[in-house]
Motif scaffolding. Sequence first.
Motif, PDB file in Angstrom:
ATOM      1  N   ASP A   1       0.722  -1.367  -0.180  1.00  0.00           N
ATOM      2  CA  ASP A   1       0.048  -0.163   0.050  1.00  0.00           C
ATOM      3  C   ASP A   1       0.774   1.212   0.003  1.00  0.00           C
ATOM      4  O   ASP A   1       2.395   1.635   0.405  1.00  0.00           O
TER       5      ASP A   1
ATOM      6  N   GLN B   1      -2.141   5.340   2.276  1.00  0.00           N
ATOM      7  CA  GLN B   1      -2.848   4.201   3.014  1.00  0.00           C
ATOM      8  C   GLN B   1      -2.692   3.509   4.279  1.00  0.00           C
ATOM      9  O   GLN B   1      -3.368   2.789   5.177  1.00  0.00           O
TER      10      GLN B   1
ATOM     11  N   ARG C   1      -4.560   0.669  14.410  1.00  0.00           N
ATOM     12  CA  ARG C   1      -5.558   0.283  14.037  1.00  0.00           C
ATOM     13  C   ARG C   1      -7.283   0.025  14.742  1.00  0.00           C
ATOM     14  O   ARG C   1      -6.637   0.210  15.602  1.00  0.00           O
TER      15      ARG C   1
ATOM     16  N   THR D   1      -1.135  -5.500   1.738  1.00  0.00           N
ATOM     17  CA  THR D   1      -2.684  -5.887   2.022  1.00  0.00           C
ATOM     18  C   THR D   1      -2.794  -6.972   1.310  1.00  0.00           C
ATOM     19  O   THR D   1      -1.932  -7.586   0.116  1.00  0.00           O
TER      20      THR D   1
ATOM     21  N   GLU E   1      -9.642  -8.674   1.209  1.00  0.00           N
ATOM     22  CA  GLU E   1      -8.398  -8.803   1.573  1.00  0.00           C
ATOM     23  C   GLU E   1      -8.325  -9.059   3.418  1.00  0.00           C
ATOM     24  O   GLU E   1      -9.076  -8.547   3.867  1.00  0.00           O
TER      25      GLU E   1
ATOM     26  N   ASN F   1      -9.961  -7.333   6.133  1.00  0.00           N
ATOM     27  CA  ASN F   1     -10.484  -6.127   5.510  1.00  0.00           C
ATOM     28  C   ASN F   1     -11.049  -5.564   5.233  1.00  0.00           C
ATOM     29  O   ASN F   1     -11.599  -4.683   4.904  1.00  0.00           O
TER      30      ASN F   1
ATOM     31  N   GLY G   1     -12.043  -4.414  -0.483  1.00  0.00           N
ATOM     32  CA  GLY G   1     -11.438  -3.622  -0.908  1.00  0.00           C
ATOM     33  C   GLY G   1     -12.702  -2.494  -1.714  1.00  0.00           C
ATOM     34  O   GLY G   1     -12.387  -2.259  -2.941  1.00  0.00           O
TER      35      GLY G   1
ATOM     36  N   SER H   1     -14.151  -0.582   4.609  1.00  0.00           N
ATOM     37  CA  SER H   1     -13.062  -1.067   5.472  1.00  0.00           C
ATOM     38  C   SER H   1     -13.638  -1.567   6.799  1.00  0.00           C
ATOM     39  O   SER H   1     -14.402  -1.438   7.435  1.00  0.00           O
ATOM     40  N   ASN H   2     -12.569  -2.037   7.144  1.00  0.00           N
ATOM     41  CA  ASN H   2     -13.500  -3.337   8.443  1.00  0.00           C
ATOM     42  C   ASN H   2     -12.221  -2.844   9.938  1.00  0.00           C
ATOM     43  O   ASN H   2     -11.778  -2.885  10.872  1.00  0.00           O
TER      44      ASN H   2
END
Length: 223
Positions: free
Chosen positions: A138, A142, A150, A188, A196, A210, A213, A217-218
């Motif tokens: 990424d 990103q 996160r 990723t 992903e 995640n 795409g 997003s999670n």
Amino acid sequence: MKLAGCLSVLLLTLPPLSYSSLAAPLTESPVRHSVRGIDPLCRQVSSSLEQGLSIRVDPRPDARSIANVAPNERLRLMPDAEEIRGPEGNIWLAVSFPAEGYVDNGPLGSTHLNPCEAFVWGSQLPSTSGASTSQRLDTPSQSDSGSSCRRVIQPEGLTVRQSPSLNGSVLGGVDVEETLRIRLPLRTIVASDGREWVEITAPFDGYVSNGFGDGVSNLGLCR
């Protein structure tokens, strides 16, 4: 009498026989004993439990679930774990792997768990069941300019698996709004189904999904 005397003399002059000369010869291919066997702490979730078995923080059905063990997957009981009668009447057992907590073993006299062979806990080989994956490095934007923190924004939380696949062994889970650490530089991993995966280093090593795409997003930035 003379013959007996000669035999006596002959026997006395023979060298003493060693134990090895009397023992039966070893076979060319000795039997090798397998190290595998029944582990008294290993249990395999019954295949009849289509939804698998949840590991909860307390021995009661309304306690928070921290992981789910799929049918036929293995878990490990706590040493000297004793049966605990839950408020609903079922028997609960303390487990140490893939996460520390408690599992519902069903009503007294029944079981959701079967004995299984020993294996190296936490060292299973990644299992992707033939699914191909590709990696994407990424961009700095990103990856939040190098920040590894996160926040889980998936309402149902995220399952942490040992390999980037839905078939990977479950190691635990992270609840919504809890934080985790991704491995940098962020790569990723895109599975054959388009899902992903992101490798994490905390709260323990593993992989989380995640999304696909599609802009959903999670994971979000830490506050």
